[in-house]
Write a protein that holds these residues in place. Structure first.
Motif, PDB file in Angstrom:
ATOM      1  N   VAL A  97       0.836  -1.204   0.000  1.00 16.75           N
ATOM      2  CA  VAL A  97       0.000   0.000   0.000  1.00 16.75           C
ATOM      3  C   VAL A  97       0.873   1.256   0.000  1.00 16.75           C
ATOM      4  O   VAL A  97       0.586   2.219  -0.722  1.00 16.75           O
ATOM      5  CB  VAL A  97      -0.977  -0.024   1.199  1.00 16.75           C
ATOM      6  CG1 VAL A  97      -1.657   1.317   1.397  1.00 16.75           C
ATOM      7  CG2 VAL A  97      -2.009  -1.128   1.005  1.00 16.75           C
TER       8      VAL A  97
ATOM      9  N   PHE B 278       0.791   4.135  -2.993  1.00 20.53           N
ATOM     10  CA  PHE B 278       0.504   5.556  -2.790  1.00 20.53           C
ATOM     11  C   PHE B 278       1.742   6.428  -2.970  1.00 20.53           C
ATOM     12  O   PHE B 278       1.617   7.629  -3.158  1.00 20.53           O
ATOM     13  CB  PHE B 278      -0.127   5.786  -1.414  1.00 20.53           C
ATOM     14  CG  PHE B 278      -1.597   5.500  -1.395  1.00 20.53           C
ATOM     15  CD1 PHE B 278      -2.521   6.486  -1.686  1.00 20.53           C
ATOM     16  CD2 PHE B 278      -2.063   4.229  -1.111  1.00 20.53           C
ATOM     17  CE1 PHE B 278      -3.881   6.225  -1.694  1.00 20.53           C
ATOM     18  CE2 PHE B 278      -3.420   3.947  -1.118  1.00 20.53           C
ATOM     19  CZ  PHE B 278      -4.323   4.948  -1.404  1.00 20.53           C
TER      20      PHE B 278
ATOM     21  N   VAL C 134       0.484   8.781   2.753  1.00 23.69           N
ATOM     22  CA  VAL C 134      -0.496   8.060   3.569  1.00 23.69           C
ATOM     23  C   VAL C 134      -0.708   8.762   4.913  1.00 23.69           C
ATOM     24  O   VAL C 134      -1.838   8.857   5.390  1.00 23.69           O
ATOM     25  CB  VAL C 134      -0.069   6.585   3.743  1.00 23.69           C
ATOM     26  CG1 VAL C 134      -0.882   5.898   4.821  1.00 23.69           C
ATOM     27  CG2 VAL C 134      -0.188   5.849   2.422  1.00 23.69           C
TER      28      VAL C 134
ATOM     29  N   ILE D 122      -3.117  11.490   4.339  1.00 27.44           N
ATOM     30  CA  ILE D 122      -4.471  10.989   4.062  1.00 27.44           C
ATOM     31  C   ILE D 122      -5.171  10.547   5.339  1.00 27.44           C
ATOM     32  O   ILE D 122      -6.328  10.889   5.571  1.00 27.44           O
ATOM     33  CB  ILE D 122      -4.434   9.827   3.054  1.00 27.44           C
ATOM     34  CG1 ILE D 122      -3.998  10.335   1.678  1.00 27.44           C
ATOM     35  CG2 ILE D 122      -5.803   9.129   2.968  1.00 27.44           C
ATOM     36  CD1 ILE D 122      -3.705   9.241   0.670  1.00 27.44           C
ATOM     37  N   VAL D 123      -4.471   9.787   6.179  1.00 27.29           N
ATOM     38  CA  VAL D 123      -5.128   9.225   7.368  1.00 27.29           C
ATOM     39  C   VAL D 123      -5.014  10.124   8.596  1.00 27.29           C
ATOM     40  O   VAL D 123      -5.585   9.830   9.634  1.00 27.29           O
ATOM     41  CB  VAL D 123      -4.622   7.799   7.695  1.00 27.29           C
ATOM     42  CG1 VAL D 123      -4.886   6.863   6.540  1.00 27.29           C
ATOM     43  CG2 VAL D 123      -3.168   7.787   8.077  1.00 27.29           C
TER      44      VAL D 123
ATOM     45  N   LYS E 127     -10.073   4.679   4.964  1.00 26.64           N
ATOM     46  CA  LYS E 127      -9.807   6.005   4.396  1.00 26.64           C
ATOM     47  C   LYS E 127      -9.012   5.904   3.104  1.00 26.64           C
ATOM     48  O   LYS E 127      -9.298   6.614   2.136  1.00 26.64           O
ATOM     49  CB  LYS E 127      -9.028   6.877   5.396  1.00 26.64           C
ATOM     50  CG  LYS E 127      -9.837   7.349   6.559  1.00 26.64           C
ATOM     51  CD  LYS E 127      -8.999   8.253   7.459  1.00 26.64           C
ATOM     52  CE  LYS E 127      -9.788   8.690   8.665  1.00 26.64           C
ATOM     53  NZ  LYS E 127      -8.989   9.557   9.538  1.00 26.64           N
ATOM     54  N   LEU E 128      -8.025   5.031   3.074  1.00 25.25           N
ATOM     55  CA  LEU E 128      -7.190   4.879   1.887  1.00 25.25           C
ATOM     56  C   LEU E 128      -7.995   4.356   0.707  1.00 25.25           C
ATOM     57  O   LEU E 128      -7.802   4.793  -0.430  1.00 25.25           O
ATOM     58  CB  LEU E 128      -6.008   3.962   2.191  1.00 25.25           C
ATOM     59  CG  LEU E 128      -4.979   4.542   3.155  1.00 25.25           C
ATOM     60  CD1 LEU E 128      -3.971   3.475   3.563  1.00 25.25           C
ATOM     61  CD2 LEU E 128      -4.272   5.739   2.538  1.00 25.25           C
TER      62      LEU E 128
END
Length: 87
Positions: free
Chosen positions: A14, A18, A30, A33-34, A64-65
């Motif tokens: 992951v 990203f 990431v 994003i989170v 969320k991702l």
């Protein structure tokens, strides 16, 4: 010739996805994003015995991702989420 297997985990896959192939850049993306610190995201790569998640992305973060990926046109495949079955 060395006799070892390159181990990959859900978290590494992951983060690479990203980060456009770059794990360290993926950690930063990431984290944004989170809404977590980059140190927290780095812990996803560590074994549980060392305070990490054992290579798994926590469920709250993965949710969320997945949303962001869908909105941005990023394809998260089963190979990213379950790499141990595709090695």
């Amino acid at each position: 010739m060395s006799n070892f297997e390159l181990e990959t985990t859900q978290a590494l896959e992951v983060l690479k996805l990203f980060g456009g192939g770059n794990i360290n850049y993926g950690v930063k993306v990431v984290a944004d994003i989170v809404g977590r610190d980059v140190a927290t995201i780095h812990k996803w790569k560590y074994p549980r015995s060392k305070g990490g998640t054992g290579g798994y992305v926590p469920t709250h973060a993965l949710t969320k991702l997945k949303k962001v990926a869908r909105l941005e046109g990023v394809l998260i495949t089963p190979e990213h989420l379950y790499p141990e079955f595709y090695v």
